[in-house]
Design a protein around this motif. Structure first.
Motif, PDB file in Angstrom:
ATOM      1  N   ARG A 186    -127.861  10.783  30.203  1.00  0.00           N
ATOM      2  CA  ARG A 186    -128.180  11.867  29.265  1.00  0.00           C
ATOM      3  C   ARG A 186    -127.776  13.224  29.841  1.00  0.00           C
ATOM      4  NH1 ARG A 186    -130.561  12.638  24.548  1.00  0.00           N
ATOM      5  NH2 ARG A 186    -131.325  10.535  24.276  1.00  0.00           N
ATOM      6  N   THR A 187    -127.834  13.367  31.159  1.00  0.00           N
ATOM      7  CA  THR A 187    -127.478  14.661  31.751  1.00  0.00           C
ATOM      8  C   THR A 187    -126.077  14.655  32.392  1.00  0.00           C
ATOM      9  OG1 THR A 187    -128.742  14.023  33.716  1.00  0.00           O
ATOM     10  CG2 THR A 187    -129.823  15.487  32.150  1.00  0.00           C
ATOM     11  N   VAL A 188    -125.301  13.600  32.096  1.00  0.00           N
ATOM     12  CA  VAL A 188    -123.939  13.527  32.653  1.00  0.00           C
ATOM     13  C   VAL A 188    -122.941  13.531  31.492  1.00  0.00           C
ATOM     14  CG1 VAL A 188    -122.331  12.090  33.965  1.00  0.00           C
ATOM     15  CG2 VAL A 188    -124.736  12.198  34.651  1.00  0.00           C
ATOM     16  N   THR A 189    -121.903  14.350  31.604  1.00  0.00           N
ATOM     17  CA  THR A 189    -120.875  14.354  30.550  1.00  0.00           C
ATOM     18  C   THR A 189    -119.683  13.503  31.000  1.00  0.00           C
ATOM     19  OG1 THR A 189    -119.732  16.263  31.483  1.00  0.00           O
ATOM     20  CG2 THR A 189    -121.453  16.718  29.864  1.00  0.00           C
ATOM     21  N   GLU A 190    -118.839  13.148  30.023  1.00  0.00           N
ATOM     22  CA  GLU A 190    -117.664  12.348  30.361  1.00  0.00           C
ATOM     23  C   GLU A 190    -116.730  13.109  31.288  1.00  0.00           C
ATOM     24  OE1 GLU A 190    -116.929   9.949  26.587  1.00  0.00           O
ATOM     25  OE2 GLU A 190    -115.017   9.827  27.662  1.00  0.00           O
ATOM     26  N   ASP A 191    -116.707  14.429  31.138  1.00  0.00           N
ATOM     27  CA  ASP A 191    -115.861  15.253  32.027  1.00  0.00           C
ATOM     28  C   ASP A 191    -116.236  15.069  33.487  1.00  0.00           C
ATOM     29  OD1 ASP A 191    -114.956  16.271  29.705  1.00  0.00           O
ATOM     30  OD2 ASP A 191    -115.966  18.211  29.879  1.00  0.00           O
ATOM     31  N   GLU A 192    -117.469  14.627  33.745  1.00  0.00           N
ATOM     32  CA  GLU A 192    -117.926  14.518  35.128  1.00  0.00           C
ATOM     33  C   GLU A 192    -117.688  13.127  35.725  1.00  0.00           C
ATOM     34  OE1 GLU A 192    -121.494  17.837  35.158  1.00  0.00           O
ATOM     35  OE2 GLU A 192    -121.897  15.935  34.173  1.00  0.00           O
ATOM     36  N   PHE A 193    -117.161  12.206  34.928  1.00  0.00           N
ATOM     37  CA  PHE A 193    -116.919  10.852  35.442  1.00  0.00           C
ATOM     38  C   PHE A 193    -116.016  10.860  36.671  1.00  0.00           C
ATOM     39  CE2 PHE A 193    -117.797   8.086  31.416  1.00  0.00           C
ATOM     40  CZ  PHE A 193    -119.110   8.505  31.455  1.00  0.00           C
ATOM     41  N   GLY A 194    -115.006  11.738  36.646  1.00  0.00           N
ATOM     42  CA  GLY A 194    -114.058  11.816  37.762  1.00  0.00           C
ATOM     43  C   GLY A 194    -114.781  12.103  39.078  1.00  0.00           C
ATOM     44  N   PHE A 195    -115.774  12.998  39.025  1.00  0.00           N
ATOM     45  CA  PHE A 195    -116.534  13.333  40.239  1.00  0.00           C
ATOM     46  C   PHE A 195    -117.311  12.104  40.733  1.00  0.00           C
ATOM     47  CE2 PHE A 195    -116.782  17.706  38.125  1.00  0.00           C
ATOM     48  CZ  PHE A 195    -115.713  18.200  38.847  1.00  0.00           C
ATOM     49  N   ILE A 196    -117.852  11.346  39.771  1.00  0.00           N
ATOM     50  CA  ILE A 196    -118.660  10.177  40.147  1.00  0.00           C
ATOM     51  C   ILE A 196    -117.777   9.119  40.814  1.00  0.00           C
ATOM     52  CG2 ILE A 196    -120.090   8.292  39.232  1.00  0.00           C
ATOM     53  CD1 ILE A 196    -121.134  10.238  37.123  1.00  0.00           C
ATOM     54  N   ILE A 197    -116.613   8.859  40.200  1.00  0.00           N
ATOM     55  CA  ILE A 197    -115.678   7.874  40.778  1.00  0.00           C
ATOM     56  C   ILE A 197    -115.295   8.309  42.197  1.00  0.00           C
ATOM     57  CG2 ILE A 197    -113.413   6.746  40.506  1.00  0.00           C
ATOM     58  CD1 ILE A 197    -115.179   6.211  38.099  1.00  0.00           C
ATOM     59  N   GLU A 198    -114.944   9.589  42.312  1.00  0.00           N
ATOM     60  CA  GLU A 198    -114.528  10.125  43.621  1.00  0.00           C
ATOM     61  C   GLU A 198    -115.675   9.979  44.629  1.00  0.00           C
ATOM     62  OE1 GLU A 198    -111.787  11.397  46.119  1.00  0.00           O
ATOM     63  OE2 GLU A 198    -111.491  10.749  44.051  1.00  0.00           O
ATOM     64  N   GLY A 199    -116.898  10.260  44.172  1.00  0.00           N
ATOM     65  CA  GLY A 199    -118.084  10.135  45.029  1.00  0.00           C
ATOM     66  C   GLY A 199    -118.223   8.717  45.564  1.00  0.00           C
ATOM     67  N   PHE A 200    -118.088   7.719  44.684  1.00  0.00           N
ATOM     68  CA  PHE A 200    -118.204   6.318  45.127  1.00  0.00           C
ATOM     69  C   PHE A 200    -117.055   5.946  46.053  1.00  0.00           C
ATOM     70  CE2 PHE A 200    -121.172   5.624  41.511  1.00  0.00           C
ATOM     71  CZ  PHE A 200    -122.173   4.964  42.213  1.00  0.00           C
ATOM     72  N   ARG A 201    -115.830   6.392  45.728  1.00  0.00           N
ATOM     73  CA  ARG A 201    -114.681   6.077  46.576  1.00  0.00           C
ATOM     74  C   ARG A 201    -114.905   6.506  47.995  1.00  0.00           C
ATOM     75  NH1 ARG A 201    -109.962   8.397  42.918  1.00  0.00           N
ATOM     76  NH2 ARG A 201    -109.797   6.670  41.452  1.00  0.00           N
ATOM     77  N   LYS A 202    -115.439   7.736  48.136  1.00  0.00           N
ATOM     78  CA  LYS A 202    -115.587   8.309  49.482  1.00  0.00           C
ATOM     79  C   LYS A 202    -116.753   7.698  50.247  1.00  0.00           C
ATOM     80  CE  LYS A 202    -112.199  10.938  50.031  1.00  0.00           C
ATOM     81  NZ  LYS A 202    -111.801  12.013  49.138  1.00  0.00           N
ATOM     82  N   CYS A 203    -117.758   7.158  49.517  1.00  0.00           N
ATOM     83  CA  CYS A 203    -118.965   6.779  50.258  1.00  0.00           C
ATOM     84  C   CYS A 203    -119.042   5.273  50.510  1.00  0.00           C
ATOM     85  CB  CYS A 203    -120.214   7.307  49.564  1.00  0.00           C
ATOM     86  SG  CYS A 203    -120.764   6.338  48.193  1.00  0.00           S
ATOM     87  N   LEU A 204    -118.054   4.509  50.051  1.00  0.00           N
ATOM     88  CA  LEU A 204    -118.138   3.055  50.264  1.00  0.00           C
ATOM     89  C   LEU A 204    -117.313   2.594  51.453  1.00  0.00           C
ATOM     90  CD1 LEU A 204    -118.065   1.887  46.568  1.00  0.00           C
ATOM     91  CD2 LEU A 204    -120.027   2.019  48.084  1.00  0.00           C
TER      92      LEU A 204
END
Ligand SMILES: *Cc1c(COP(=O)(O)O)cnc(C)c1O
Length: 469
Positions: A451-469
């Motif tokens: 609810r508090t995340v927009t589609e525009d922010e998906f890129g940040f989330i993907i990048e976040g997971f990429r870097k932390c795994l």
């Protein structure tokens, strides 16, 4: 001092030696000579203190050469060069999260900050008459149009608004408040303490759960400066309760010749019931009672920049404007620029709901949130993070920011489990991503509230997971 320590102290590098190494790394393109020198001295001093105050170790010895010190200094300077105030992704589902900056601004509001801030402006200049103008004039008409008030004034935040109003109308006099409304909003805003700083004398009436009009009436005396009503923004007293309504209080104030003030907290400018939420008193409704002054925030439900908006009767607003404290609490041009653009959205309420992110988040149908959650999962799956497992979960978001405390807003969460990493670890790593992702943790999984995340922010989330795994 023992021999070991003496030897270590002697092997501390010379500052000039450190600086020479830093010069080779082109350090002066990053910081001035003074800063580099001071920073180097500090690092060496810290090593000296360590040697003197703790037992010498082998590790200490290896830290003492000039190259090591130079590296530390360079890192400290690089750290200072990167901005610490950062954008982040709020996947907590708390829509107005005070720690996360409350309301994100609309593109129009941001554009106005850029335009007004890039050059000089008519902040306090009347372009028609060619003489000194007033910074509040830019937004006064639109605020009055939207709220039905006679006059308006803006200060730094709502806490400042309450302080200024109390000080203007009740310095050295009594301010009558119900015991059920002596609120604390997070971050040190407590009515009794603000009252003290404003030099008004708190006159409590009624009880925690019941305060009647007659309680206020009995408390009115020659020493009364004002009657204050405070919106219980972040809690509700339920059960055997009673409060004096604002219409009756306003009438009482009129009869006795005492100003009545309402600290409304969240500045709701539209009827949330129309959008399926609980009724939250709108500023217009409260102003319509004929009340003298209403104060509210710019960055709660209103969805604008941090600001405290004071509306009400012209004669009282004139007094407030002339209070020297007003000068200390005044808002800057960026806030005004963003606030003006935010208010323009409200001329058409449906437009406000789609343009202002807090309102959009509050009112978005849960089916749309679910679509976005499914989309995030399918995008994450494409990344082939083999250690992750995903789930969709129904849950509730909250308004936060001292607004709509009882509203449970249906939402959909994306649950993520990592086979190799505990949920707390994963949460911490996402929190330290280049664009931090702030999530909820529940037992062995992390939860992202879409609810508090927009589609525009998906890129940040993907990048976040990429870097932390
Ligand atoms: C939030 C709130 C305040 C403080 O407003 P800020 O804009 O955070 O300074 C004061 N009173 C009430 C009732 C509030 O809800």
């Amino acid at each position: 001092m023992d021999e070991k320590r003496k030897i270590l102290l002697k092997s501390l590098p010379k500052i000039d030696e450190v600086i020479l190494l830093l010069e080779k790394k082109d350090i002066y393109s990053r910081a001035s000579r003074e800063i580099v020198k001071e920073m180097s001295q500090k690092v060496v001093q810290k090593l000296r203190d360590e040697i003197v105050n703790s037992s010498p170790t082998e590790k200490m010895k290896s830290n003492l050469d000039a190259a090591n010190v130079a590296q530390t200094v360079e890192k400290l300077i690089k750290d200072l060069q990167s901005c610490r105030l950062q954008r982040l992704v709020n996947a907590t589902g708390v829509i107005l999260h005070t720690n996360l900056g409350r309301a994100p601004l609309s593109p129009e509001a941001l554009q106005r900050i850029l335009e007004v801030g890039s050059g000089y402006s008519n902040l306090e200049f009347d372009l028609i008459r060619g003489e000194r103008g007033n910074r509040y004039d830019h937004v006064r008409d639109i605020i009055c149009t939207l709220t039905g008030a006679e006059d308006a004034l803006i200060v730094n935040n709502n806490a400042a608004a309450v302080l200024l109003v109390l000080n203007t109308l009740a310095e050295g006099k009594e301010a009558i408040v119900s015991r059920g409304e002596l609120i604390e909003i997070g971050g040190e805003f407590r009515i009794p303490e603000v009252m003290q700083k404003s030099a008004a004398i708190l006159r409590e009436v009624g009880t925690t759960n019941r305060t009647r009009l007659s309680d206020y009436e009995k408390a009115v005396c020659a020493a009364t400066g004002l009657i204050l009503k405070v919106h219980t923004s972040n809690y509700r007293i339920i059960g055997f309760t009673e409060e004096a309504d604002i219409v009756a209080l306003t009438a009482l104030g009129k009869k006795k010749g005492i100003p009545v003030v309402d600290d409304l907290g969240s500045g709701c400018l539209l009827d949330l019931e129309k959008y399926g939420l609980q009724h939250e008193p709108t500023v217009r409704e409260v102003v319509a009672t004929g009340i003298d002054v209403v104060t509210f925030s710019g960055d709660k439900l209103l969805g604008g920049p941090q600001a405290g908006i004071i509306v009400g009767k012209k004669n009282i607003l004139e007094l407030i404007k002339r209070n020297p404290l007003n000068r200390a609490l005044r808002i800057d041009k960026f806030t005004l620029a963003a606030l003006e653009a935010t208010l323009i959205h409200y001329l058409n309420p449906d437009q406000a709901v789609s343009a202002l992110r807090p309102l959009k988040s509050l009112t978005e149908p849960v089916t749309d949130v679910k679509k976005r959650a499914s989309k995030l999962i399918s995008i994450l799956r494409k990344e082939k993070f083999t250690s992750l497992e995903y789930s969709l979960n129904n849950s509730f978001s909250s308004a936060g920011g001292g607004s709509l405390p009882l509203e449970k807003i249906p939402t959909v969460l994306v649950g993520v489990k990592n086979k190799n990493l505990s949920a707390n670890r994963l949460e911490a790593r996402l929190r330290q991503a280049a664009v931090p992702i702030i999530v909820r943790v529940d037992k062995d999984e992390i939860l992202l509230d879409l609810r508090t995340v927009t589609e525009d922010e998906f890129g940040f989330i993907i990048e976040g997971f990429r870097k932390c795994l």
